[in-house]
Design a protein around this motif. Structure first.
Motif, PDB file in Angstrom:
ATOM      1  N   MET A   1      38.956  72.942 106.394  1.00  0.00           N
ATOM      2  CA  MET A   1      39.110  72.423 107.809  1.00  0.00           C
ATOM      3  C   MET A   1      37.607  71.991 108.648  1.00  0.00           C
ATOM      4  SD  MET A   1      41.462  73.739 110.579  1.00  0.00           S
ATOM      5  CE  MET A   1      43.017  73.901 110.136  1.00  0.00           C
ATOM      6  N   SER A   2      37.816  70.757 109.044  1.00  0.00           N
ATOM      7  CA  SER A   2      36.726  71.140 109.840  1.00  0.00           C
ATOM      8  C   SER A   2      36.118  72.015 110.656  1.00  0.00           C
ATOM      9  CB  SER A   2      36.375  69.645 110.786  1.00  0.00           C
ATOM     10  OG  SER A   2      37.294  69.268 111.052  1.00  0.00           O
ATOM     11  N   LEU A   3      34.758  71.934 111.810  1.00  0.00           N
ATOM     12  CA  LEU A   3      35.465  72.914 112.971  1.00  0.00           C
ATOM     13  C   LEU A   3      35.619  72.015 114.191  1.00  0.00           C
ATOM     14  CD1 LEU A   3      33.568  74.834 114.370  1.00  0.00           C
ATOM     15  CD2 LEU A   3      31.724  73.393 114.947  1.00  0.00           C
ATOM     16  N   SER A   5      38.156  70.519 114.069  1.00  0.00           N
ATOM     17  CA  SER A   5      40.124  70.831 113.612  1.00  0.00           C
ATOM     18  C   SER A   5      40.654  72.053 113.829  1.00  0.00           C
ATOM     19  CB  SER A   5      40.404  70.649 112.234  1.00  0.00           C
ATOM     20  OG  SER A   5      40.052  69.145 111.186  1.00  0.00           O
ATOM     21  N   GLN A   6      39.147  72.723 113.780  1.00  0.00           N
ATOM     22  CA  GLN A   6      39.925  74.207 114.022  1.00  0.00           C
ATOM     23  C   GLN A   6      39.941  74.253 115.745  1.00  0.00           C
ATOM     24  OE1 GLN A   6      36.172  76.678 112.189  1.00  0.00           O
ATOM     25  NE2 GLN A   6      37.142  75.981 110.012  1.00  0.00           N
ATOM     26  N   LYS A   9      42.825  72.958 117.146  1.00  0.00           N
ATOM     27  CA  LYS A   9      44.353  73.115 116.662  1.00  0.00           C
ATOM     28  C   LYS A   9      44.584  74.446 117.549  1.00  0.00           C
ATOM     29  CE  LYS A   9      46.306  75.924 113.090  1.00  0.00           C
ATOM     30  NZ  LYS A   9      46.274  76.504 111.848  1.00  0.00           N
TER      31      LYS A   9
END
Length: 107
Positions: A1-3, A5-6, A9
């Protein structure tokens, strides 16, 4: 998971609730609205688990309606609990966003 995306989220629930607050939407429409706002990497595959979680939390409800262009669609709207949750998310975001933006600036 990319930064990215994190980071997304953590705030995506609030973004989804804010869009549903403005008008009832169905899943695909919601995905397109998020993309139009600049969240281009939010796919339908991301949206449906979020909608399911928000329904389980009783923050939104879904109702099936006929569609003029195909099969029935499930339109989502906020519940009273969803409005309260959105207000809380907005307040928490304000408390976090200003100091974090200040800290991360290179000034």
């Amino acid at each position: 998971m990319s930064l990215r995306s994190q980071l997304l989220k953590g705030i995506l629930d609030g973004c989804v609730l804010a869009i549903i607050e403005k008008q009832e939407v169905y899943g695909y429409e919601l995905s397109k609205k998020l993309q139009q706002e600049g969240l281009r990497d939010v796919s339908e595959g991301t949206i449906y688990p979020v909608l399911l979680r928000l329904q389980k939390n009783k923050w939104i409800v879904g109702k099936m309606r006929p569609s003029e262009s195909g099969p029935n669609r499930k339109y989502y709207s906020l519940t009273d609990e969803g409005v309260k949750a959105l207000n809380e998310i907005r307040n928490e975001w304000e408390l976090l966003s200003k100091p974090i933006s200040h800290i991360l600036r290179r000034e």
